[in-house]
Every structure is written in C-alpha cells, then in structure tokens.
Design a protein around this motif. Structure first.
Motif, PDB file in Angstrom:
ATOM      1  N   THR A   1       3.941 -14.060  12.761  1.00  0.00           N
ATOM      2  CA  THR A   1       3.840 -12.602  12.856  1.00  0.00           C
ATOM      3  C   THR A   1       5.237 -12.010  12.843  1.00  0.00           C
ATOM      4  N   ALA A   2       5.440 -10.989  12.018  1.00  0.00           N
ATOM      5  CA  ALA A   2       6.768 -10.380  11.886  1.00  0.00           C
ATOM      6  C   ALA A   2       7.176  -9.685  13.174  1.00  0.00           C
ATOM      7  N   LYS A   3       8.478  -9.750  13.466  1.00  0.00           N
ATOM      8  CA  LYS A   3       9.056  -9.087  14.622  1.00  0.00           C
ATOM      9  C   LYS A   3      10.076  -8.065  14.146  1.00  0.00           C
ATOM     10  N   GLY A   4       9.977  -6.838  14.631  1.00  0.00           N
ATOM     11  CA  GLY A   4      10.975  -5.831  14.319  1.00  0.00           C
ATOM     12  C   GLY A   4      10.899  -5.360  12.875  1.00  0.00           C
ATOM     13  N   ALA A   5      11.948  -4.621  12.486  1.00  0.00           N
ATOM     14  CA  ALA A   5      11.988  -4.048  11.145  1.00  0.00           C
ATOM     15  C   ALA A   5      12.300  -5.100  10.104  1.00  0.00           C
ATOM     16  N   ASN A   6      11.825  -4.871   8.885  1.00  0.00           N
ATOM     17  CA  ASN A   6      12.111  -5.756   7.763  1.00  0.00           C
ATOM     18  C   ASN A   6      12.005  -4.942   6.479  1.00  0.00           C
ATOM     19  N   PRO A   7      12.372  -5.497   5.338  1.00  0.00           N
ATOM     20  CA  PRO A   7      12.338  -4.711   4.105  1.00  0.00           C
ATOM     21  C   PRO A   7      10.968  -4.158   3.747  1.00  0.00           C
ATOM     22  N   ILE A   8       9.889  -4.822   4.135  1.00  0.00           N
ATOM     23  CA  ILE A   8       8.552  -4.298   3.843  1.00  0.00           C
ATOM     24  C   ILE A   8       8.170  -3.188   4.804  1.00  0.00           C
ATOM     25  N   SER A   9       8.430  -3.380   6.095  1.00  0.00           N
ATOM     26  CA  SER A   9       8.091  -2.326   7.071  1.00  0.00           C
ATOM     27  C   SER A   9       8.890  -1.050   6.821  1.00  0.00           C
ATOM     28  N   ALA A  10      10.041  -1.167   6.176  1.00  0.00           N
ATOM     29  CA  ALA A  10      10.854   0.011   5.861  1.00  0.00           C
ATOM     30  C   ALA A  10      10.150   0.930   4.871  1.00  0.00           C
ATOM     31  N   LEU A  11       9.121   0.428   4.188  1.00  0.00           N
ATOM     32  CA  LEU A  11       8.380   1.247   3.233  1.00  0.00           C
ATOM     33  C   LEU A  11       7.231   2.025   3.876  1.00  0.00           C
ATOM     34  N   CYS A  12       7.036   1.840   5.184  1.00  0.00           N
ATOM     35  CA  CYS A  12       5.969   2.588   5.883  1.00  0.00           C
ATOM     36  C   CYS A  12       6.305   4.071   5.916  1.00  0.00           C
ATOM     37  N   ARG A  13       5.353   4.901   5.497  1.00  0.00           N
ATOM     38  CA  ARG A  13       5.550   6.344   5.488  1.00  0.00           C
ATOM     39  C   ARG A  13       4.459   7.019   6.301  1.00  0.00           C
TER      40      ARG A  13
ATOM     41  N   GLN B   1      -9.193  -7.278  -5.599  1.00  0.00           N
ATOM     42  CA  GLN B   1      -8.303  -7.929  -6.567  1.00  0.00           C
ATOM     43  C   GLN B   1      -6.900  -7.341  -6.599  1.00  0.00           C
ATOM     44  N   THR B   2      -6.664  -6.223  -5.896  1.00  0.00           N
ATOM     45  CA  THR B   2      -5.315  -5.641  -5.874  1.00  0.00           C
ATOM     46  C   THR B   2      -4.400  -6.339  -4.882  1.00  0.00           C
ATOM     47  N   MET B   3      -4.947  -7.178  -4.013  1.00  0.00           N
ATOM     48  CA  MET B   3      -4.152  -7.987  -3.077  1.00  0.00           C
ATOM     49  C   MET B   3      -3.146  -7.120  -2.310  1.00  0.00           C
ATOM     50  N   THR B   4      -3.670  -6.127  -1.592  1.00  0.00           N
ATOM     51  CA  THR B   4      -2.828  -5.100  -0.964  1.00  0.00           C
ATOM     52  C   THR B   4      -2.517  -5.437   0.494  1.00  0.00           C
ATOM     53  N   ILE B   5      -1.262  -5.202   0.883  1.00  0.00           N
ATOM     54  CA  ILE B   5      -0.851  -5.333   2.289  1.00  0.00           C
ATOM     55  C   ILE B   5      -0.306  -3.991   2.771  1.00  0.00           C
ATOM     56  N   ASP B   6      -0.399  -3.756   4.072  1.00  0.00           N
ATOM     57  CA  ASP B   6      -0.026  -2.479   4.682  1.00  0.00           C
ATOM     58  C   ASP B   6       1.353  -2.603   5.329  1.00  0.00           C
ATOM     59  N   PRO B   7       2.358  -1.864   4.854  1.00  0.00           N
ATOM     60  CA  PRO B   7       3.703  -1.964   5.435  1.00  0.00           C
ATOM     61  C   PRO B   7       3.788  -1.365   6.833  1.00  0.00           C
ATOM     62  N   CYS B   8       2.753  -0.617   7.249  1.00  0.00           N
ATOM     63  CA  CYS B   8       2.765   0.022   8.561  1.00  0.00           C
ATOM     64  C   CYS B   8       2.158  -0.865   9.649  1.00  0.00           C
ATOM     65  N   ARG B   9       1.678  -2.042   9.276  1.00  0.00           N
ATOM     66  CA  ARG B   9       1.148  -3.002  10.244  1.00  0.00           C
ATOM     67  C   ARG B   9       2.052  -4.226  10.283  1.00  0.00           C
TER      68      ARG B   9
ATOM     69  N   ALA C   1       0.818  -1.213   0.000  1.00  0.00           N
ATOM     70  CA  ALA C   1       0.000   0.000   0.000  1.00  0.00           C
ATOM     71  C   ALA C   1       0.850   1.261   0.000  1.00  0.00           C
ATOM     72  N   ASN C   2       0.380   2.266  -0.751  1.00  0.00           N
ATOM     73  CA  ASN C   2       0.991   3.601  -0.792  1.00  0.00           C
ATOM     74  C   ASN C   2       2.430   3.586  -1.297  1.00  0.00           C
ATOM     75  N   THR C   3       2.758   2.604  -2.105  1.00  0.00           N
ATOM     76  CA  THR C   3       4.083   2.516  -2.726  1.00  0.00           C
ATOM     77  C   THR C   3       3.896   2.064  -4.175  1.00  0.00           C
ATOM     78  N   GLY C   4       4.968   2.042  -4.910  1.00  0.00           N
ATOM     79  CA  GLY C   4       4.958   1.483  -6.258  1.00  0.00           C
ATOM     80  C   GLY C   4       5.594   0.112  -6.292  1.00  0.00           C
ATOM     81  N   THR C   5       5.511  -0.617  -5.180  1.00  0.00           N
ATOM     82  CA  THR C   5       6.220  -1.884  -5.048  1.00  0.00           C
ATOM     83  C   THR C   5       5.261  -3.059  -4.946  1.00  0.00           C
ATOM     84  N   TYR C   6       5.603  -4.131  -5.641  1.00  0.00           N
ATOM     85  CA  TYR C   6       4.924  -5.418  -5.509  1.00  0.00           C
ATOM     86  C   TYR C   6       5.927  -6.431  -4.970  1.00  0.00           C
ATOM     87  N   ILE C   7       5.427  -7.443  -4.275  1.00  0.00           N
ATOM     88  CA  ILE C   7       6.287  -8.542  -3.840  1.00  0.00           C
ATOM     89  C   ILE C   7       5.697  -9.862  -4.302  1.00  0.00           C
ATOM     90  N   THR C   8       6.567 -10.806  -4.574  1.00  0.00           N
ATOM     91  CA  THR C   8       6.168 -12.176  -4.887  1.00  0.00           C
ATOM     92  C   THR C   8       6.903 -13.127  -3.960  1.00  0.00           C
TER      93      THR C   8
END
Length: 347
Positions: free
Chosen positions: A335-347, A298-306, A230-237
């Motif tokens: 459940t993720a713990k601490g910072a990770n490459p996806i959480s780094a995209l939280c703005r 259908q956009t299959m969106t996840i929130d990097p801030c959660r 969400a709120n980025t131009g990034t997709y992950i697979t």
C-alpha cells in the motif's frame, strides 16, 4: 515468470551485483514511490491431486462486495490457473482456492491470468498464456466452472515474436480506450510489444504487433501491466525488472496507449516498487502482480485520489530450490505511503 529459464534471472542478478549498491533504489528520492507491505495473504492449499509449491501471477477485481482473485498455481504436475474470492483481505487465507482445470478451460499449461469485464459485450474475459495468448469468457465471475474453453487471440503468430526476429512472448495484458483494444506482452529478452484491434472487433482482429520499448534483458524483463489514471489523460505501464536485491517494477507514463512511454519516477531506474522502497517486506523483491482498480472494465482504471494498492507475488529469500516451479510464492499487498507521482494527479 512461469515456464521460463529462471536461471537467466539468477545469472543476470549476479552479473549486476558488482555494479549496483544496496541503495540503488533510494526511497528518499523526490517524486518517488513509498510502500508498506502486508504479510502473505494467499498461500498454497492442500490439493489431493498434486503438491502445490506456490501461488503467483495474481489478477484481481472487486465486484458485488467481494474480491475475485485469479492466479497461477505451481505444482508437481505443472502450471495451472485457480480462483478464490472473499469479502475482505483478512479472510483471504481461509477462502477456498478452486483449480480451473475442471471447468471447460480444461487441463494443460495455463498461466499468468488477467481478468476484466468487457462492457460492450457484457462478458467477463480471462486472458492467459498457454504458450500463445488465449482467452476464456464467462457470464458469472463468481462461478469458477463457468469459463469457456480456451480460444487463441491470433490465428497466426506474428513474425516479430518468432525466431529469428523474436524469442517468444508471454504475460499478456489487454487494455482498451474508446476506439481500440491493445494487447501488450513481454518476452524475457528486454522487449515490450503491443498489438491492436478495433474495440468493435475484440477479441478478434489483433494486428500491427510492434516493439514499444527495448532495453537490456534485466531492465525490461516480464509481467507488464498498464492502467488508465481516472479523470486524467495519463496512462502508466509497469514492467518487472531484475536487480541484485530481487525482482522489482519500473514505471512509465504516456498520454495515449499507442504513444511514447516516458519514465515516471525520480528514483534510480524509475523504480515503482522494490525491496528498497517497501517497508516490512517479507519477500525477495516485488514480482508479477496487479493494481487493485477502481473499476472492473476493459479500461483498467485506477483512482489517483485513493491510496495505491498492488497485489504481488513474493517468495521467502531464505528458501533455495533446484527448480523455478518449486519457489514458495505467496501473494501479498503493498500500500502506497504519502505522496507519489500518481497521487499528484488527484484533483
């Protein structure tokens, strides 16, 4: 994995064992992922028509105050689909699991579901495999008997998945952007493939089936799932792979669904979740699953801030069986713990 030669996986893991240390996915690597696991949350329930060995391949959405989980059931009569719902994960174990074979979907081989709400049509879609990719629709996700009879996505199977070019396809996944819908799949032989159709033509018109990534079979095996951040131009697979410590997921990123995928973790083998970076893991690795998303469409969106949550299938490593279908798969959440490459995209 469903109707597949599971001995392939066992042989690959054994072949790899000589060259991989126990710390192959060292969780301390910078830019890596770290997780903690729940106990098993969803387990097989008694079925008067057959013995159910395992529940697996989960797909999940949260809507109208409830989690709605679709899954594969592995039973004495073969593979099927089932549904359950509950208001919170602490109530998941007690929630009734309803087989979908009595719905218009009917009996027969059904596996590896993906559920989402296709907003342009205001309909729920259930994507699954029945040999080839199939779909059913519903106007009410809470009614397991409301799913329509199966329909194929492809009138003709693409040559690229048939011998001699290919060796089949499985684990189908749909995700759409503003203009197109894409169907991804793996093939248990080291390939990730992609097909496309125009958003306005979905679920019809899939074409241009191409190989997106190709690696060794063990390194790019099955169960791909793709998301927009969400709120980025990034997709992950994410794609499931095989190691001596069990199944695990690798992660790639791209700035477009039809673009080039690049590794997205500093851990060895760009690991996303494995037996080496998940605390309190009761399972032999992390296998086929789905992210708990922030939306249902259908956009299959996840929130990097959660904190990331991933619903997965796991099995007791102490249990040995003579047939893949008898593996005692259960569903749990990491459940993720601490910072990770996806959480780094939280703005």
């Amino acid at each position: 994995m469903t109707v597949k030669n599971w001995r392939i996986g066992l042989a690959l893991a054994a072949a790899l064992a000589g060259g991989w240390g126990m710390n192959a996915f060292a969780s301390g690597a910078a830019g890596a992922f770290h997780w903690t696991s729940s106990a098993p949350l969803i387990s097989p329930q008694a079925d008067p028509e057959q013995k159910i060995y395992g529940v697996k391949d989960p797909s999940v959405v949260y809507v109208n105050g409830k989690y709605h989980v679709f899954m594969t059931t592995a039973g004495a009569k073969g593979w099927g689909l089932a549904y359950t719902s509950f208001d919170q994960w602490s109530n998941a174990a007690a929630a009734k699991i309803v087989p979908l074979d009595k719905s218009p979907m009917g009996p027969g081989y059904r596996a590896a579901p993906q559920v989402f709400y296709f907003a342009p049509q205001k309909k729920w879609y259930l994507v699954y495999q029945g040999g080839d990719p199939l779909y059913s629709t519903s106007d009410d996700i809470s009614d397991p008997m409301s799913w329509s009879a199966p329909k194929p996505f492809f009138p003709v199977i693409p040559d690229i998945v048939k011998p001699p070019q290919g060796k089949g396809w499985l684990d189908f996944w749909v995700i759409c952007d503003e203009k197109k819908c894409y169907l991804f799949n793996t093939d248990d032989h080291g390939r990730l493939l992609r097909s496309e159709t125009d958003l306005g033509r979905f679920p019809h018109g899939f074409r241009n089936t191409v190989v997106v990534m190709a690696e060794k079979t063990a390194d790019l095996f099955e169960a791909s799932n793709t998301y927009r951040i969400a709120n980025t131009g990034t997709y992950i697979t994410l794609v499931e792979a095989i190691s001596p410590q069990g199944r695990y997921f690798r992660i790639w990123k791209s700035d477009r669904l039809d673009g080039k995928w690049e590794t997205y973790s500093a851990a060895p083998m760009n690991a996303f979740a494995s037996s080496d970076n998940v605390e309190r893991l009761w399972s032999e690795g992390i296998s086929h699953g789905e992210m708990i998303r922030t939306n249902v469409d259908q956009t299959m969106t996840i929130d990097p801030c959660r904190p990331l949550e991933y619903l997965f299938q796991g099995n007791d490593p102490a249990v040995r069986v003579d047939d893949y279908i008898k593996l005692p798969y259960r569903l749990g959440i990491i459940t993720a713990k601490g910072a990770n490459p996806i959480s780094a995209l939280c703005r």
